[in-house]
Structure formats: C-alpha cells, structure tokens
Design a protein around this motif. Sequence first.
Motif, PDB file in Angstrom:
ATOM      1  N   PRO A 289       0.796  -1.240   0.145  1.00 42.04           N
ATOM      2  CA  PRO A 289       0.012  -0.150   0.061  1.00 42.04           C
ATOM      3  C   PRO A 289       1.022   1.443  -0.013  1.00 42.04           C
ATOM      4  O   PRO A 289       1.911   1.243   0.826  1.00 42.04           O
ATOM      5  N   ILE A 290       0.494   2.163  -0.781  1.00 37.07           N
ATOM      6  CA  ILE A 290       1.258   3.552  -0.857  1.00 37.07           C
ATOM      7  C   ILE A 290       0.359   4.592  -0.135  1.00 37.07           C
ATOM      8  O   ILE A 290       0.928   5.514   0.022  1.00 37.07           O
ATOM      9  N   ASN A 291      -0.949   4.482   0.265  1.00 38.73           N
ATOM     10  CA  ASN A 291      -1.548   5.406   0.723  1.00 38.73           C
ATOM     11  C   ASN A 291      -1.375   5.792   2.109  1.00 38.73           C
ATOM     12  O   ASN A 291      -1.526   6.925   2.596  1.00 38.73           O
ATOM     13  N   SER A 295      -0.850   9.366   3.485  1.00 40.87           N
ATOM     14  CA  SER A 295      -1.501  10.072   4.494  1.00 40.87           C
ATOM     15  C   SER A 295      -0.614  10.216   5.941  1.00 40.87           C
ATOM     16  O   SER A 295      -0.856  11.327   6.576  1.00 40.87           O
ATOM     17  N   GLU A 296       0.317   9.359   6.097  1.00 38.69           N
ATOM     18  CA  GLU A 296       1.121   9.461   7.290  1.00 38.69           C
ATOM     19  C   GLU A 296       2.118  10.768   7.088  1.00 38.69           C
ATOM     20  O   GLU A 296       2.516  11.280   8.389  1.00 38.69           O
ATOM     21  N   HIS A 297       2.578  11.106   6.210  1.00 38.92           N
ATOM     22  CA  HIS A 297       3.498  12.029   6.297  1.00 38.92           C
ATOM     23  C   HIS A 297       3.628  13.135   5.146  1.00 38.92           C
ATOM     24  O   HIS A 297       4.303  13.896   5.014  1.00 38.92           O
ATOM     25  N   PHE A 298       2.475  12.992   4.375  1.00 38.57           N
ATOM     26  CA  PHE A 298       2.292  14.095   3.208  1.00 38.57           C
ATOM     27  C   PHE A 298       0.874  14.496   3.046  1.00 38.57           C
ATOM     28  O   PHE A 298       0.441  14.973   1.996  1.00 38.57           O
ATOM     29  N   ASN A 299       0.253  14.731   4.139  1.00 40.06           N
ATOM     30  CA  ASN A 299      -1.078  15.451   3.992  1.00 40.06           C
ATOM     31  C   ASN A 299      -2.099  14.997   3.017  1.00 40.06           C
ATOM     32  O   ASN A 299      -2.807  15.563   2.389  1.00 40.06           O
ATOM     33  N   GLY A 300      -1.944  13.463   2.850  1.00 41.08           N
ATOM     34  CA  GLY A 300      -2.902  13.156   1.544  1.00 41.08           C
ATOM     35  C   GLY A 300      -3.513  11.807   2.182  1.00 41.08           C
ATOM     36  O   GLY A 300      -3.987  11.522   3.097  1.00 41.08           O
ATOM     37  N   GLY A 301      -3.740  10.984   0.972  1.00 41.17           N
ATOM     38  CA  GLY A 301      -4.439   9.737   1.034  1.00 41.17           C
ATOM     39  C   GLY A 301      -4.858   9.535  -0.165  1.00 41.17           C
ATOM     40  O   GLY A 301      -4.635   9.964  -0.890  1.00 41.17           O
ATOM     41  N   GLY A 302      -5.745   8.261  -0.216  1.00 38.88           N
ATOM     42  CA  GLY A 302      -6.433   7.697  -1.380  1.00 38.88           C
ATOM     43  C   GLY A 302      -6.525   6.337  -1.495  1.00 38.88           C
ATOM     44  O   GLY A 302      -6.777   5.665  -0.283  1.00 38.88           O
TER      45      GLY A 302
END
Length: 330
Positions: A289-291, A295-302
């Motif tokens: 998984p790359i999400n 999400s944990e380090h770059f203010n993102g997710g998906g």
Amino acid sequence: KVNEVIDFIRNAKQIAITSHKSPDGDSIGSSLALYHFIKKLNKNVEVCHPDPVSTNMQWLPSSNMIRNVIADEHFINDYLLNADLIFCLDYNAFHRTGELMSKMLEHSKGKKVLIDHHLHPANEFDVVFSDISATSTAQMVYEFIEASTEMKLLDEKIGTPIYCGIMTDSGSFRFPNTSSKTHRILADLLGLGVSHTDIHEAVYDNNTIDRLKLTGFATSEKILFLKELKTVIISLTKEELKRFNYNDGYTDGIVNIGLSIEGINKSIFLKESDEYVKMSFRSKGEDNPINELASEHFNGGGHKNAAGGRFDGSIDDAIKKIFDVLPTYC
C-alpha cells in the motif's frame, strides 16, 4: 436511499455539484454526468469546482459550463449558500476542495450528498454513498442512476463523461478494482452510442510538442532510481514547468511511467507550485500500500495503490523527507 435522494432532487429549488481541487477525469466526468442527469429532471443545477477544467478535459461536451472558484468566487459562494441540495463528488472531506470552497460548504445549510470511492469519508455529509471497491466516482454515478427509477434518462450525453471518468481512474481498465461489473457498465455505455475510440484519443492521443518534451525531460533528466527500495522519484520545479509552457494536464500519467520500470513497485511524482508541492503516489501489489505513506507523512491519502498528497515547503525538502521515511514502507 437512492430514491430518497431522487426525491431530494425533485423537491430542490437550487442544486450544486462540487468536487475536489485540481479536478481530474473522474471528478469532471462524474460531475458532468450528474449535471446532465439532473438537467433532464428539469431542475436548476450548477457544477461548482475549486479549479478550472484542465486542458486535456476541455473536449468533454458542456465542460465550459463548469464554474470554478478562481473565476467565479462570488457567484459560487452565493450559489452554495442558497443551495438546498449539494452533491459532493470524488472527495471524502470538505478540506479536499481547498480552503475557500471548504468554508463555503461549511456555511451552506443545504443537504449534502456524498458519492465517492475513497477511504474514510468524514462525518460531514447528510447522505453517504461510499464504495472503495468501485473503479471511480463516475462508475458510482452510473450505479446511482441505475438504482433509481430514472434509468430511462441515461443517454450518450450522460454516458460519455461516465466512460471518461471510469477510463481515466481505472488506468484504462487495468487497475485491480476493474471488475466484470465495470465491463458490463462499459458495454451498456457503448450500446447508448458512446464512442470509446473518440474518448481515448481525446484524452491520451492529443499531445502538444511541449507536453511531449516535458515528459521526455522528466523521465530522462529528473528521475531518481532507487533500486534497493524498488522506488522511482520524479520531480519538476516551477521553473522547469515554465520552460516547457506547462498547462494543466501536461503531467498526467508521468507517475505511472515510473511504475512501469522493471523491478519498481513504487513511483512518486512531485510537482512544484506557488503554494505547495503536489505529490502523486503509485504502487503495485496488494501487500504494497502507498496510501499509508501519503496519509502519514504528506497530508494526503487515497486508494491502496494510488494516492495523492502535498508538502508545504521546497521540492528539495520534500524529496529529503521521502528519503527519510521511505525505508519504513519498503
């Protein structure tokens, strides 16, 4: 629940369709499909996006009807404030629409209906259609129409943006969540007269010389090959984008090129803007998984194998942080 929302549409005086920042083929396609469906119900509806339609999606019929906050901030603010029904497509939380639009959504008293396929929808919506197994929000819009009593309204005008959204968000139907059901939907759309060849050519075979040169520069001069970590990092600065007369959509797909390299199971693409560094993450495999990294380090997710993020700082610092945290995820 679907027919309840159909009743909301019939009783609404003012309907808005919103999506996330930097709208892509899925968010634009699902928005236009729902727009045409609601128009066929003879209702007042506007598509209100945070950003303009990217150049590679302007071929979509009625894309010029999409309003954006940059050009129409005051209109959209007033419209959302007075809307009694707001569809929230292809995002799982208000903040994904950007600072301005998220505030507009918070202040609006309209009923908010989420249709989305991303993980962890926020508790900000009145009605939620969430399906992380779907290829795209466009597929979910088709399923919404299919489950309603108004399937007879589905036509080529609605079907074309649905096909575009499914195609772009499924990696041209090659991602793992492309199912037999997806292909049955595509077959139905072709039966309505949707031209799959025209859509594919408009999206993928309509390059400019500047875009081709930018892609070549990115993959020959700006690629970091981390063999032991099975990862590729590609980055482009503001100055480099300017050198190649960058337009929205020029860098779409670059992250997937990195993932196509033999022995690579992670690809990260960084693009610098005036405000922040935009990041795209891709990976291969159910156990990779790359999400989580996003999400944990770059203010993102998906999704598990496809995610986005951002870094508030310089592109060099963003790359340094990737180097610092990446080994934990390999």
